[in-house]
Write a protein that holds these residues in place. Sequence first.
Motif, PDB file in Angstrom:
ATOM      1  N   PRO A  51      -6.275   6.738  -3.438  1.00 61.33           N
ATOM      2  CA  PRO A  51      -5.458   7.418  -2.424  1.00 61.33           C
ATOM      3  C   PRO A  51      -4.552   6.472  -1.639  1.00 61.33           C
ATOM      4  O   PRO A  51      -3.601   6.929  -0.997  1.00 61.33           O
ATOM      5  N   ASP A  91       0.443  11.218  -5.851  1.00 62.68           N
ATOM      6  CA  ASP A  91      -0.722  10.589  -6.481  1.00 62.68           C
ATOM      7  C   ASP A  91      -0.268   9.968  -7.786  1.00 62.68           C
ATOM      8  O   ASP A  91      -0.005  10.675  -8.766  1.00 62.68           O
ATOM      9  N   SER A 136      -4.368  10.695 -12.533  1.00 60.73           N
ATOM     10  CA  SER A 136      -3.427  11.766 -12.207  1.00 60.73           C
ATOM     11  C   SER A 136      -2.257  11.784 -13.184  1.00 60.73           C
ATOM     12  O   SER A 136      -1.800  12.855 -13.606  1.00 60.73           O
ATOM     13  N   TYR A 145      -1.613  10.332   0.613  1.00 59.67           N
ATOM     14  CA  TYR A 145      -0.704  10.400  -0.530  1.00 59.67           C
ATOM     15  C   TYR A 145       0.757  10.584  -0.116  1.00 59.67           C
ATOM     16  O   TYR A 145       1.648  10.592  -0.959  1.00 59.67           O
TER      17      TYR A 145
END
Length: 265
Positions: free
Chosen positions: A62, A124, A129, A197
């Motif tokens: 994060p 992200d 991701s 984020y």
Amino acid sequence: MRKHSQWLLVCASCALASLASTGAFAQALDDTIGREAAQPPTVSSLIAAWMAFPELDQVVWPYSYIRVAEDDERARQVRSDLGQELSTLAARLDAYGGRQPLRSTVKAWQKRLGTLSATRVPGDWSPASLMTRPYQRPPVSAITALGACRAPDWVEVWDANGIHRTDWRGGLTLSDLLTDRSLRSGSAGRVAIVDPYGQIIHRGVQAWNFADAPLAPGSRVIASLPLNGEAFPWIRDAIARVLAHAPPADDCREVQILATGGSHE
């Protein structure tokens, strides 16, 4: 503090577990084996760039980010427009007199904004991701650097009292800041919240529109000044946009990269 550590461990372990479960991890790792330690590394994809990032196992996702030259320019323009608006506001507060506390707040905001030279692209950008949305990956040729910050232990508030931080604790919410009087809600009736984020949400803080929100470590909460006028919600949101494009914490390390092509992989 124990809940804080558990929260960070879950973030890191989930990302790495997802990454390791795909064939792309093996391919990305192969791309980086034998890479020389000289910086910046030359890479063919964003995932490969992350695989070359120093001390990858220490990254808390994060609080990782990417930099793109085009986004740097947009962020500078937003900061410039905001700076001009705050300068105009400061001059008006001086002219009217009797507004010294708010004049000091505007000065504190200007000073902090003047230190925010580094930028990032909100979102992200962890390998896990990126693998779940292959068609939304930016071309590596557009990326100038990768960064990762040490996970913070604070939540930052911008309000009529200036800029201040409160210690993060497990389960911390927006209502806690109001209850603790760590947040002055301002005149607009809503605050802007920037999460780690860089995503921005708005929440009501008056009795008629109140909506609570959890606050992760490193979240930033921005309230409007207690003055009437359309400019003040705009200033609140412009500050939120600037902070969304700033690194998510204080203690960050960054690695510049050189791309070998325009791959989205």
